[in-house]
Design an enzyme around this catalytic site. Structure first.
Site, PDB file in Angstrom:
ATOM      1  N   GLY A   1     -25.915-104.749  23.295  1.00  0.00           N
ATOM      2  CA  GLY A   1     -26.937-104.035  24.040  1.00  0.00           C
ATOM      3  C   GLY A   1     -28.262-104.751  23.887  1.00  0.00           C
ATOM      4  O   GLY A   1     -28.312-105.957  23.660  1.00  0.00           O
TER       5      GLY A   1
ATOM      6  N   ILE B   1     -30.567-104.672  21.458  1.00  0.00           N
ATOM      7  CA  ILE B   1     -30.784-105.280  20.145  1.00  0.00           C
ATOM      8  C   ILE B   1     -29.765-106.379  19.890  1.00  0.00           C
ATOM      9  O   ILE B   1     -30.111-107.466  19.414  1.00  0.00           O
ATOM     10  CB  ILE B   1     -30.734-104.204  19.044  1.00  0.00           C
TER      11      ILE B   1
ATOM     12  N   ARG C   1     -17.265-101.951  24.046  1.00  0.00           N
ATOM     13  CA  ARG C   1     -16.228-101.138  24.689  1.00  0.00           C
ATOM     14  C   ARG C   1     -15.993-101.623  26.111  1.00  0.00           C
ATOM     15  O   ARG C   1     -14.872-101.619  26.610  1.00  0.00           O
ATOM     16  CB  ARG C   1     -16.633 -99.663  24.692  1.00  0.00           C
TER      17      ARG C   1
ATOM     18  N   THR D   1     -27.550-103.116  10.888  1.00  0.00           N
ATOM     19  CA  THR D   1     -28.839-102.491  11.196  1.00  0.00           C
ATOM     20  C   THR D   1     -28.651-101.436  12.280  1.00  0.00           C
ATOM     21  O   THR D   1     -29.622-101.054  12.935  1.00  0.00           O
ATOM     22  CB  THR D   1     -29.877-103.538  11.649  1.00  0.00           C
TER      23      THR D   1
ATOM     24  N   ARG E   1     -26.010 -98.072  12.501  1.00  0.00           N
ATOM     25  CA  ARG E   1     -25.917 -96.762  11.881  1.00  0.00           C
ATOM     26  C   ARG E   1     -24.997 -96.870  10.674  1.00  0.00           C
ATOM     27  O   ARG E   1     -23.943 -97.507  10.732  1.00  0.00           O
ATOM     28  CB  ARG E   1     -25.369 -95.719  12.868  1.00  0.00           C
TER      29      ARG E   1
ATOM     30  N   GLU F   1     -27.596 -91.499   4.133  1.00  0.00           N
ATOM     31  CA  GLU F   1     -29.017 -91.740   3.861  1.00  0.00           C
ATOM     32  C   GLU F   1     -29.712 -90.442   3.448  1.00  0.00           C
ATOM     33  O   GLU F   1     -29.446 -89.389   4.032  1.00  0.00           O
ATOM     34  CB  GLU F   1     -29.698 -92.301   5.111  1.00  0.00           C
TER      35      GLU F   1
ATOM     36  N   HIS G   1     -33.966 -98.615   5.640  1.00  0.00           N
ATOM     37  CA  HIS G   1     -34.016 -98.322   7.081  1.00  0.00           C
ATOM     38  C   HIS G   1     -35.346 -98.795   7.683  1.00  0.00           C
ATOM     39  O   HIS G   1     -36.130 -98.015   8.227  1.00  0.00           O
ATOM     40  CB  HIS G   1     -33.815 -96.830   7.345  1.00  0.00           C
TER      41      HIS G   1
ATOM     42  N   GLY H   1     -35.624-101.136  10.149  1.00  0.00           N
ATOM     43  CA  GLY H   1     -35.407-101.853  11.408  1.00  0.00           C
ATOM     44  C   GLY H   1     -36.597-101.850  12.351  1.00  0.00           C
ATOM     45  O   GLY H   1     -36.950-102.875  12.933  1.00  0.00           O
TER      46      GLY H   1
END
Length: 321
Positions: free
Chosen positions: A156, A158, A178, A237, A239, A268, A286, A288
């Site tokens: 995507g 990122i 996918r 980076t 989930r 988390e 976290h 990012g």
């Protein structure tokens, strides 16, 4: 004048536009912990708008308890924490902040990758501890990235930004989605589509950029880690729950993979203790999107969405529900 509840302090100046026209209440847990569902319900008493973060449990119970809530503005791209179906049933608008953290997260991916590949944290500690006495021929030998293959799971925004950076390092890029990516993106990133098993087996670096859902939960499990090269590095980076942390600890302890760079975790802010014991793992809290530019743009996007919604605009920016 609407009452807007913000669940965490945001970057200085990020909410200035809202403060001029509305009542803005910024909250922060005194111990820095995440809020429970009950705590969030109590916090939103009388609120028209909730500005939330990923750790906030925005549930059906909250919508039922706070019938006056009109909008949730999520200070993040992901909305895993929000019951979108319940929001629609209760006629609560939901927005998020896509796009603005792409480069920041891609940079963080590379920071973790380089830190693991070249033992940067261990090297820093080695010098600070006074162990640097001379140049050594075999000290902390790492992975050279040129002519290696990076496998991107989720091409995507990122993932594509990570792929473009990989070209600058002279790496070959393969990816798995996918659904196959737009041919233009494939050309821009020189990325070759492969199935997941092939990606895992052939990549020197596996970088995760997919959303977390039923299909991707524990996508990287014991079987996936076993398929990876013993010299490979895993970077996450995306989930935390995309990776089975128990399986990852086992894979590191048995040398099934060479190392990991993690910015996100299954539970988390808790981190699997086995990961903290591994000097081949680099962890971050976290971070990012943690650049001044990205966090300011995120706040501005939330502000713009809230203002548009409260003004009754037909098209609210970045609206999901």
């Amino acid at each position: 004048m609407a009452r807007i509840v913000v669940t965490r302090p945001l970057i200085e100046g990020g909410l200035s536009g809202l403060r001029e026209s509305h009542t803005v209440t910024v909250c922060d847990p005194p111990d820095g912990s995440s809020r429970s569902e009950e705590e969030l319900i109590a916090l939103t008493d009388g609120a028209d708008v909730l500005l939330s973060i990923l750790a906030d449990p925005v549930t059906e119970r909250l919508f039922e308890a706070r019938s006056g809530l009109q909008m949730v503005a999520q200070y993040a791209v992901g909305v895993d924490n929000i019951d979108l179906e319940a929001a629609e049933v209760h006629d609560v608008a939901v927005t998020h902040t896509p796009g603005v953290l792409t480069d920041a997260t891609a940079d963080m991916t590379w920071a973790l990758l380089l830190a693991v590949a070249r033992h940067v944290p261990a090297a820093d500690q080695h010098v600070r501890d006074g162990h640097f006495e001379r140049w050594e021929t075999t000290l902390m030998l790492g992975m050279e990235l040129s002519r290696k293959t990076i496998g991107i799971v989720g091409l995507g925004r990122i993932g594509a930004a990570v792929a473009r950076r990989a070209l600058g390092f002279g790496m070959d890029v393969v990816y798995h989605n996918r659904h196959r990516a737009n041919p233009t993106i494939e050309r821009q990133t020189s990325a070759r589509y492969v199935d997941l098993d092939d990606l895992l087996a052939t990549s020197d670096v596996v970088s995760l950029h997919c959303p977390h859902n039923e299909d991707s939960h524990h996508l990287i499990d014991a079987a996936a880690l076993e398929r990876m090269k013993s010299s490979a590095i895993l970077v996450n980076t995306a989930r935390g729950p995309v990776v089975d942390e128990n399986a990852l600890v086992d894979a590191l302890e048995t040398d099934e993979i060479a190392g990991a760079g993690l910015d996100v975790f299954e539970e988390e802010p808790d981190v699997h203790p086995g990961l903290l014991e591994q000097d081949r793992v680099v962890v971050a809290p976290h971070l990012g999107s943690a650049t001044t530019d990205a966090r300011m743009r995120m706040a501005q996007m939330c502000t713009a969405s809230i203002e548009a919604f409260l003004d009754g605009a037909e098209n609210v920016p970045h609206r999901l529900v």
